[in-house]
Scaffold this motif. Structure first.
Motif, mmCIF file in Angstrom:
data_model
loop_
_atom_site.group_PDB
_atom_site.id
_atom_site.type_symbol
_atom_site.label_atom_id
_atom_site.label_comp_id
_atom_site.label_asym_id
_atom_site.label_seq_id
_atom_site.Cartn_x
_atom_site.Cartn_y
_atom_site.Cartn_z
ATOM 1 N N GLU A 234 61.351 55.192 76.020
ATOM 2 C CA GLU A 234 60.768 54.191 76.912
ATOM 3 C C GLU A 234 59.266 54.069 76.693
ATOM 4 O O GLU A 234 58.713 52.960 76.622
ATOM 5 C CB GLU A 234 61.045 54.569 78.363
ATOM 6 N N VAL A 235 58.594 55.211 76.622
ATOM 7 C CA VAL A 235 57.143 55.225 76.411
ATOM 8 C C VAL A 235 56.771 54.449 75.145
ATOM 9 O O VAL A 235 55.883 53.597 75.156
ATOM 10 C CB VAL A 235 56.638 56.685 76.322
ATOM 11 N N CYS A 236 57.457 54.753 74.060
ATOM 12 C CA CYS A 236 57.121 54.115 72.776
ATOM 13 C C CYS A 236 57.467 52.630 72.773
ATOM 14 O O CYS A 236 56.751 51.816 72.173
ATOM 15 C CB CYS A 236 57.839 54.832 71.634
ATOM 16 N N ALA A 237 58.545 52.258 73.438
ATOM 17 C CA ALA A 237 58.911 50.840 73.509
ATOM 18 C C ALA A 237 57.852 50.053 74.280
ATOM 19 O O ALA A 237 57.493 48.929 73.895
ATOM 20 C CB ALA A 237 60.273 50.687 74.182
ATOM 21 N N ILE A 238 57.330 50.626 75.349
ATOM 22 C CA ILE A 238 56.290 49.959 76.131
ATOM 23 C C ILE A 238 55.008 49.817 75.315
ATOM 24 O O ILE A 238 54.356 48.763 75.332
ATOM 25 C CB ILE A 238 56.043 50.740 77.438
ATOM 26 N N VAL A 239 54.644 50.868 74.579
ATOM 27 C CA VAL A 239 53.439 50.804 73.744
ATOM 28 C C VAL A 239 53.604 49.742 72.661
ATOM 29 O O VAL A 239 52.678 48.958 72.393
ATOM 30 C CB VAL A 239 53.133 52.178 73.118
ATOM 31 N N GLN A 240 54.781 49.697 72.041
ATOM 32 C CA GLN A 240 55.029 48.678 71.025
ATOM 33 C C GLN A 240 54.894 47.272 71.618
ATOM 34 O O GLN A 240 54.351 46.369 70.984
ATOM 35 C CB GLN A 240 56.429 48.874 70.427
ATOM 36 N N GLU A 241 55.369 47.102 72.839
ATOM 37 C CA GLU A 241 55.264 45.806 73.513
ATOM 38 C C GLU A 241 53.807 45.450 73.782
ATOM 39 O O GLU A 241 53.385 44.296 73.595
ATOM 40 C CB GLU A 241 56.052 45.852 74.826
ATOM 41 N N ALA A 246 47.614 40.171 73.212
ATOM 42 C CA ALA A 246 46.257 39.848 72.737
ATOM 43 C C ALA A 246 45.223 40.623 73.545
ATOM 44 O O ALA A 246 44.383 40.048 74.242
ATOM 45 C CB ALA A 246 46.018 38.346 72.843
ATOM 46 N N PHE A 247 45.281 41.942 73.442
ATOM 47 C CA PHE A 247 44.338 42.788 74.172
ATOM 48 C C PHE A 247 43.078 43.014 73.346
ATOM 49 O O PHE A 247 43.102 42.939 72.113
ATOM 50 C CB PHE A 247 44.981 44.130 74.507
ATOM 51 N N LEU A 248 41.983 43.301 74.040
ATOM 52 C CA LEU A 248 40.733 43.598 73.333
ATOM 53 C C LEU A 248 40.860 44.872 72.520
ATOM 54 O O LEU A 248 40.354 44.964 71.408
ATOM 55 C CB LEU A 248 39.586 43.738 74.346
ATOM 56 N N LYS A 249 41.538 45.861 73.072
ATOM 57 C CA LYS A 249 41.760 47.128 72.364
ATOM 58 C C LYS A 249 43.202 47.551 72.557
ATOM 59 O O LYS A 249 43.601 47.995 73.643
ATOM 60 C CB LYS A 249 40.822 48.216 72.869
ATOM 61 N N ARG A 250 43.978 47.390 71.523
ATOM 62 C CA ARG A 250 45.389 47.768 71.601
ATOM 63 C C ARG A 250 45.524 49.292 71.544
ATOM 64 O O ARG A 250 44.751 49.955 70.856
ATOM 65 C CB ARG A 250 46.176 47.131 70.457
ATOM 66 N N PRO A 251 46.496 49.848 72.223
ATOM 67 C CA PRO A 251 46.667 51.307 72.215
ATOM 68 C C PRO A 251 47.097 51.829 70.849
ATOM 69 O O PRO A 251 47.946 51.232 70.183
ATOM 70 C CB PRO A 251 47.759 51.554 73.269
ATOM 71 N N GLU A 292 39.037 44.224 81.106
ATOM 72 C CA GLU A 292 39.702 42.939 80.933
ATOM 73 C C GLU A 292 41.186 43.122 80.602
ATOM 74 O O GLU A 292 42.032 42.339 81.063
ATOM 75 C CB GLU A 292 39.022 42.124 79.822
ATOM 76 N N ASP A 293 41.492 44.154 79.807
ATOM 77 C CA ASP A 293 42.890 44.429 79.453
ATOM 78 C C ASP A 293 43.674 44.930 80.660
ATOM 79 O O ASP A 293 44.828 44.533 80.883
ATOM 80 C CB ASP A 293 42.945 45.459 78.321
ATOM 81 N N VAL A 294 43.054 45.809 81.441
ATOM 82 C CA VAL A 294 43.734 46.360 82.618
ATOM 83 C C VAL A 294 44.065 45.247 83.613
ATOM 84 O O VAL A 294 45.148 45.223 84.221
ATOM 85 C CB VAL A 294 42.859 47.445 83.288
ATOM 86 N N LYS A 295 43.150 44.301 83.771
ATOM 87 C CA LYS A 295 43.373 43.206 84.715
ATOM 88 C C LYS A 295 44.498 42.277 84.283
ATOM 89 O O LYS A 295 45.031 41.509 85.097
ATOM 90 C CB LYS A 295 42.076 42.409 84.892
ATOM 91 N N ARG A 296 44.866 42.324 83.035
ATOM 92 C CA ARG A 296 45.965 41.469 82.542
ATOM 93 C C ARG A 296 47.338 42.036 82.883
ATOM 94 O O ARG A 296 48.351 41.380 82.675
ATOM 95 C CB ARG A 296 45.854 41.292 81.023
ATOM 96 N N VAL A 297 47.370 43.269 83.368
ATOM 97 C CA VAL A 297 48.649 43.900 83.698
ATOM 98 C C VAL A 297 49.106 43.386 85.056
ATOM 99 O O VAL A 297 48.778 43.935 86.107
ATOM 100 C CB VAL A 297 48.521 45.436 83.716
ATOM 101 N N ASP A 298 49.860 42.292 85.046
ATOM 102 C CA ASP A 298 50.352 41.684 86.273
ATOM 103 C C ASP A 298 51.849 41.917 86.412
ATOM 104 O O ASP A 298 52.467 42.621 85.601
ATOM 105 C CB ASP A 298 50.029 40.187 86.294
#
Length: 361
Positions: A234-241, A246-251, A292-298
């Protein structure tokens, strides 16, 4: 360390002398022992760098495991890791040496040394990373990790090229210092600027991409063994998603491991329940590092992440079930084979007994 007017006799000039005595299989075993997941391209490139005595330039996104490779090599060969962290404005003298001026002054004032005779000797010299890498005298050469070279200025890059060309430096008051055995050199870059062709020609090159889903699951299961396999999926699937967004800094992988450890830490032992939207939201700071990336988590994004996690869990549980079934089938086959072998042995014993009885009669 020794100083002189010219290069030391131990200077290495060919690949035969410079290369380490190691095989690809040996290298794979060292990576396995360190739980470092390495594909064939990475293993072969590192192997060639070691055998040819060439620096290895690794480029890729931050958090993709570039720095970790240097650490793993030092651990695998049981040798010293010498790290030079680059930054804007880094000067050559900060990476090579510095004279202990206080100690020199005290020695002159006490009459123990004179300027002409001895204050410019090894005793008064502070070794910085590049010089220490050249003078190391362990059983195995040290690993010199030059991290994030793209953050340094082009002037430093030119100086670094000069050092890596001959693995020697000249200290004006002291002489020329040459490596008896060149260090293992790993240079990393996040590609914030282009590097010179001259530096690239000096090195072997490897580009490290973010791992695919299967590889990342393997990394998490090795590095965070306390996390349930389905939760790791689950963790890896979420990270892949998230990497698709279009985040400023992808994990990167580093963030994936941080999050996996955070999830394991917040859960009770043996808790293999589904990841929830609330759980994702309150730990999102381990994955996204820009406001900015955190605020996109809706709500919409959280629902999409939950869906990706659910699909990954189902696939993981199905794969685990298939492996379990295959294992039981193999065990049944082995048991049947042993039974057949036992029956055959009993039959042979009975036949031999009948023959013996007949001969006795």
């Amino acid at each position: 360390m020794s100083g002189g007017d010219g290069p030391a006799d131990a200077e290495v000039t060919d690949a035969t002398d410079a290369g380490m005595d190691v095989t690809e299989d040996d290298l794979r075993e060292r990576f396995e022992a360190a739980d470092y997941v390495a594909d064939d391209t990475l293993v072969t490139t590192v192997y060639l760098a070691l055998r040819l005595g060439k620096p290895l330039l690794i480029e890729g996104e931050p958090g993709s495991g570039k720095t970790e490779l240097g650490k793993v090599l030092a651990e695998g060969f049981d040798t010293e890791l010498i790290r030079l962290q680059c930054y804007e404005g880094l000067a050559a003298e900060n990476t090579l040496y510095e004279w202990n001026y206080t100690k020199q002054l005290l020695a002159i004032q006490s009459g123990e040394e004179s300027v002409e005779d001895g204050v410019f000797s090894e005793e008064y010299l502070f070794e910085r990373p590049l010089l220490r890498a050249l003078t190391a005298d362990g059983d195995a050469p040290p690993v010199l990790l030059i991290d994030e070279v793209d953050r340094a200025d082009e002037e430093f890059e030119a100086f670094l090229l000069e050092v890596l060309s001959d693995f020697q430096v000249t200290i004006p008051e002291f002489g020329t210092v040459s490596a008896a055995r060149p260090p293992i050199v790993i240079i990393t870059s996040n590609r914030t600027r282009g590097l010179s062709d001259a530096l690239k020609r000096r090195c072997l090159y490897l580009h490290v991409d973010a791992p695919d889903y299967e590889t990342e699951v393997e990394i998490v299961r090795r590095k965070v063994p306390g996390l349930d396999a389905a939760v790791a999926a689950e963790v890896c699937a979420i990270v892949q998603e998230l990497r698709e967004g279009a985040f400023l800094k992808r994990p990167g992988v580093a963030e994936t491991l941080d999050w996996a450890r955070a999830v394991a830490e917040l859960r009770a032992p043996a808790d293999d329940s589904d990841l929830t939207a609330a759980e994702i939201e309150r730990t999102i700071g381990t994955l996204l590092k820009e406001v900015e990336d955190v605020k996109r988590v809706d709500t919409t994004l959280l629902e999409r992440l939950e869906r990706a996690a659910r699909e990954a869990r189902e696939a993981q549980e199905e794969a685990d079930g298939a492996r379990s079934g295959a294992g039981e089938s193999e065990a049944t086959i082995d048991t049947d084979a042993e039974t057949d072998a036992g029956a055959e042995t009993d039959g042979e014993s009975a036949t031999a007994l009948d023959d013996g009885t007949a001969r006795g009669g």
